[in-house]
Design a protein around this motif. Sequence first.
Motif, PDB file in Angstrom:
ATOM      1  N   PHE A   5       0.827  -1.210   0.000  1.00 10.40           N
ATOM      2  CA  PHE A   5       0.000   0.000   0.000  1.00 10.40           C
ATOM      3  C   PHE A   5       0.862   1.262   0.000  1.00 10.40           C
ATOM      4  O   PHE A   5       0.523   2.243  -0.653  1.00 10.40           O
ATOM      5  CB  PHE A   5      -0.959   0.007   1.196  1.00 10.40           C
ATOM      6  N   TYR A   8       2.085   1.689  -3.451  1.00 17.62           N
ATOM      7  CA  TYR A   8       0.979   2.164  -4.288  1.00 17.62           C
ATOM      8  C   TYR A   8       0.756   3.661  -4.086  1.00 17.62           C
ATOM      9  O   TYR A   8       0.586   4.409  -5.053  1.00 17.62           O
ATOM     10  CB  TYR A   8      -0.301   1.382  -3.974  1.00 17.62           C
ATOM     11  N   GLU A   9       0.766   4.097  -2.835  1.00 14.65           N
ATOM     12  CA  GLU A   9       0.613   5.524  -2.529  1.00 14.65           C
ATOM     13  C   GLU A   9       1.716   6.349  -3.191  1.00 14.65           C
ATOM     14  O   GLU A   9       1.461   7.440  -3.707  1.00 14.65           O
ATOM     15  CB  GLU A   9       0.621   5.762  -1.015  1.00 14.65           C
ATOM     16  N   VAL A  12       0.923   6.667  -6.843  1.00 15.73           N
ATOM     17  CA  VAL A  12      -0.131   7.670  -7.049  1.00 15.73           C
ATOM     18  C   VAL A  12       0.472   9.070  -6.997  1.00 15.73           C
ATOM     19  O   VAL A  12       0.173   9.921  -7.850  1.00 15.73           O
ATOM     20  CB  VAL A  12      -1.258   7.507  -5.995  1.00 15.73           C
ATOM     21  N   LYS A  71       1.883   4.221 -14.512  1.00 13.64           N
ATOM     22  CA  LYS A  71       0.532   3.652 -14.584  1.00 13.64           C
ATOM     23  C   LYS A  71       0.587   2.136 -14.711  1.00 13.64           C
ATOM     24  O   LYS A  71      -0.218   1.418 -14.108  1.00 13.64           O
ATOM     25  CB  LYS A  71      -0.242   4.257 -15.754  1.00 13.64           C
ATOM     26  N   LYS A  74       1.609   0.728 -11.380  1.00 12.47           N
ATOM     27  CA  LYS A  74       0.489   0.875 -10.448  1.00 12.47           C
ATOM     28  C   LYS A  74      -0.567  -0.205 -10.704  1.00 12.47           C
ATOM     29  O   LYS A  74      -1.114  -0.776  -9.761  1.00 12.47           O
ATOM     30  CB  LYS A  74      -0.105   2.273 -10.593  1.00 12.47           C
ATOM     31  N   SER A  75      -0.830  -0.505 -11.959  1.00 12.42           N
ATOM     32  CA  SER A  75      -1.807  -1.545 -12.298  1.00 12.42           C
ATOM     33  C   SER A  75      -1.350  -2.922 -11.829  1.00 12.42           C
ATOM     34  O   SER A  75      -2.147  -3.701 -11.296  1.00 12.42           O
ATOM     35  CB  SER A  75      -2.040  -1.573 -13.815  1.00 12.42           C
ATOM     36  N   SER A  78      -1.618  -2.975  -8.052  1.00 17.73           N
ATOM     37  CA  SER A  78      -3.029  -3.037  -7.666  1.00 17.73           C
ATOM     38  C   SER A  78      -3.550  -4.466  -7.790  1.00 17.73           C
ATOM     39  O   SER A  78      -4.276  -4.958  -6.918  1.00 17.73           O
ATOM     40  CB  SER A  78      -3.842  -2.093  -8.544  1.00 17.73           C
ATOM     41  N   ASN A  79      -3.162  -5.136  -8.837  1.00 18.54           N
ATOM     42  CA  ASN A  79      -3.564  -6.525  -9.028  1.00 18.54           C
ATOM     43  C   ASN A  79      -3.003  -7.408  -7.916  1.00 18.54           C
ATOM     44  O   ASN A  79      -3.705  -8.251  -7.369  1.00 18.54           O
ATOM     45  CB  ASN A  79      -3.103  -7.016 -10.404  1.00 18.54           C
ATOM     46  N   ILE A  81      -2.089  -6.479  -4.884  1.00 13.31           N
ATOM     47  CA  ILE A  81      -2.736  -6.142  -3.616  1.00 13.31           C
ATOM     48  C   ILE A  81      -4.119  -6.775  -3.525  1.00 13.31           C
ATOM     49  O   ILE A  81      -4.515  -7.287  -2.481  1.00 13.31           O
ATOM     50  CB  ILE A  81      -2.812  -4.610  -3.434  1.00 13.31           C
ATOM     51  N   SER A  82      -4.853  -6.789  -4.636  1.00 13.67           N
ATOM     52  CA  SER A  82      -6.222  -7.319  -4.620  1.00 13.67           C
ATOM     53  C   SER A  82      -6.245  -8.834  -4.426  1.00 13.67           C
ATOM     54  O   SER A  82      -7.252  -9.380  -3.997  1.00 13.67           O
ATOM     55  CB  SER A  82      -6.947  -6.949  -5.904  1.00 13.67           C
TER      56      SER A  82
END
Length: 84
Positions: A5, A8-9, A12, A71, A74-75, A78-79, A81-82
């Motif tokens: 996280f 990720y922050e 961003v 980007k 980040k994608s 994000s994957n 992390i999910s």
Amino acid sequence: MSEGFQEYEQLVHDEDKLALRLETYQEAISELLMLIHKRASNGLDIQTIEEIIMNIHSVELVIHTQLLKVKFEKSILSNEISKR
């Protein structure tokens, strides 16, 4: 907060910063084009302005590439992390 996280922050934040830089470069190009519109026949060297615009555009392309990389990262993150 987990490391994923936090990373990720940071991505961003990086994305926002690069987007602002792109906006600034685009604004500079727009202003130079407006300068040509207003004063092209009044003592401006058009070739020099063209060189300036092309140099700004070259940097803009580098920033676009950096933004795309952020980007992409980040994608992927994000994957990951999910799936946790």
